[in-house]
Design an enzyme around this catalytic site. Structure first.
Site, PDB file in Angstrom:
ATOM      1  N   GLY A 345       1.141  -1.616   0.348  1.00 20.47           N
ATOM      2  CA  GLY A 345      -0.139  -0.056  -0.235  1.00 20.47           C
ATOM      3  C   GLY A 345       0.940   1.425  -0.022  1.00 20.47           C
ATOM      4  N   GLU A 369      23.190  -5.808 -20.237  1.00 16.81           N
ATOM      5  CA  GLU A 369      23.451  -6.951 -20.740  1.00 16.81           C
ATOM      6  C   GLU A 369      22.562  -7.747 -22.030  1.00 16.81           C
ATOM      7  OE1 GLU A 369      25.179 -10.076 -18.508  1.00 16.81           O
ATOM      8  OE2 GLU A 369      25.885  -9.060 -16.870  1.00 16.81           O
TER       9      GLU A 369
END
Length: 391
Positions: A345, A369
């Site tokens: 929340g 990568e």
């Protein structure tokens, strides 16, 4: 958290994982938030890894390492990343930087550079990307000109992970100035300090903040000719691509660790958080979220382990399975960490709680990568070729 699937791991696998988990819980988790705030390298974690004898897992025994293979490397990365994604990549990038030496170095080069990396005495970085050469690595412009018994390097490298703390750098340069694309690229190991080499801009990052990402700047930097990987020009691009095929499961393992860590935090938070006089963990909507998060994380984990085993078995073409595990695991990490923030929340958006860091750390795994968009091209082209279809 252990599962029946643990039985699919060998006793050695479980031992490496246990040692890495101990380091993660005792040395990494307590300092993760502080080093994220300070954006400093956690040297005490490196010392803990040395003491646990985890710094040379992937390096063959003849060069001072464990010779334990890629799966054990991935297990260590996963456990470290479960506590801190930044520490996970700080560890993994030493494998990335040393793979070109393992794959393309001469025997003398391996015996010279790999033992201190295996002992954790030297950190190494991987210099491929440039400002205008990211996914299109073949367009790099950094040059290395032969001058007597040395190469003179001019240019720069961008997004260099570990660059600010490493003492060895595997740098890919254009040794044939007339070449275009992948041809004419060579790998050269640069040692720090070297005249004409300096660390440039230090990036202020969204996530993985404890590991420095920097620019490398070369201006007339003279490096001994004996530092040319393999002693032959023009092999660098092939070595770089072979390296990435073997390193992407490590990025995927980092992502799995982040997803697992976020899942565990989310479950505990959901058990504690009460709304409408009930723990939100009792709500069907939350239970379904957790089921999806756990299923996706486990699927990613098994794909990573399969890719690592494929590397160890030296199967024919690694590019497809390596790209698959990278795409799936990193997309999973981003989704699971985002869902974990949702379960927290409003508190999940605040730095008082650890979960927002998992989401910030996860994002980069979809980018470095090889972006996930490029990985999907790799996968689709491999399938098209396998099925004999035409574009």
């Amino acid at each position: 958290m252990s599962t029946p699937l643990d039985d699919l791991l060998s006793e050695e696998n479980r031992a490496y994982r246990a040692r890495a988990r101990e380091v993660a819980e005792s040395a990494v988790r307590p300092i993760a938030a502080e080093y994220d705030r300070r954006q400093e390298y956690p040297w005490e974690v490196l010392e803990a890894l040395r003491e646990a004898e985890l710094t040379g897992v992937w390096i063959p025994k003849e060069y001072g390492g464990h010779g334990a293979g890629l799966l054990n490397l991935c297990l260590v990365i996963e456990e470290l990343s479960r506590a801190c994604g930044g520490v996970g990549v700080a560890y993994a990038v030493n494998a990335l930087g040393s793979f070109p030496i393992l794959l393309g170095g001469t025997e003398e080069q391996k015996r010279r550079w790999l033992p201190p990396i295996a002992r954790g005495e030297k950190l190494i970085s991987f210099g491929l990307s440039e400002r205008e050469a990211g996914s299109d690595a073949g367009s790099l412009r950094c040059t290395a000109r032969r001058d007597g018994d040395a190469y003179v390097i001019d240019g720069h490298k961008k997004w260099n992970t570990n660059g600010g703390v490493a003492t060895l750098y595997t740098v890919f340069c254009r040794t044939d100035p007339e070449s275009k694309g992948p041809r004419g690229i060579s790998g050269i190991v640069v040692e720090k300090p070297s005249d004409g080499f300096r660390i440039g801009k230090i990036e202020d990052k969204m996530g993985i903040r404890c590991v420095p990402v920097v620019e490398l700047e070369f201006e007339g930097c003279r490096v001994p000719a004996e530092n040319l990987l393999g002693g032959e020009e023009g092999k660098g691009f092939r070595h770089a691509m072979m390296t990435l095929d073997r390193a992407r499961p490590g990025v995927a393992a980092q992502a799995v660790g982040l997803a697992q860590g976020a899942l565990e935090l989310a479950v505990h938070r959901a058990a504690e958080r009460r709304q409408f006089d009930s723990s939100i963990l009792s709500f069907q909507g939350i239970q379904w979220m957790i089921a999806d998060m756990a299923t996706q994380t486990e699927a990613a984990r098994q794909l990573v382990y399969t890719a690592a085993r494929a590397v160890e078995a030296e199967v024919g073409s690694l590019s497809k399975i390596s790209a698959m595990c990278k795409v799936f695991a990193t997309d999973t990490a981003m989704k699971v960490t985002t869902d974990a923030v949702q379960i927290f929340g409003g508190a999940g958006y605040m730095k008082d709680f650890p979960i927002e860091k998992y989401m910030r750390d996860a994002k980069i795994t979809q980018i470095y990568e090889g972006t996930n968009q490029i990985q999907r091209l790799v996968i689709s082209r491999a399938i098209i070729k396998e099925l004999g279809a035409r574009i």
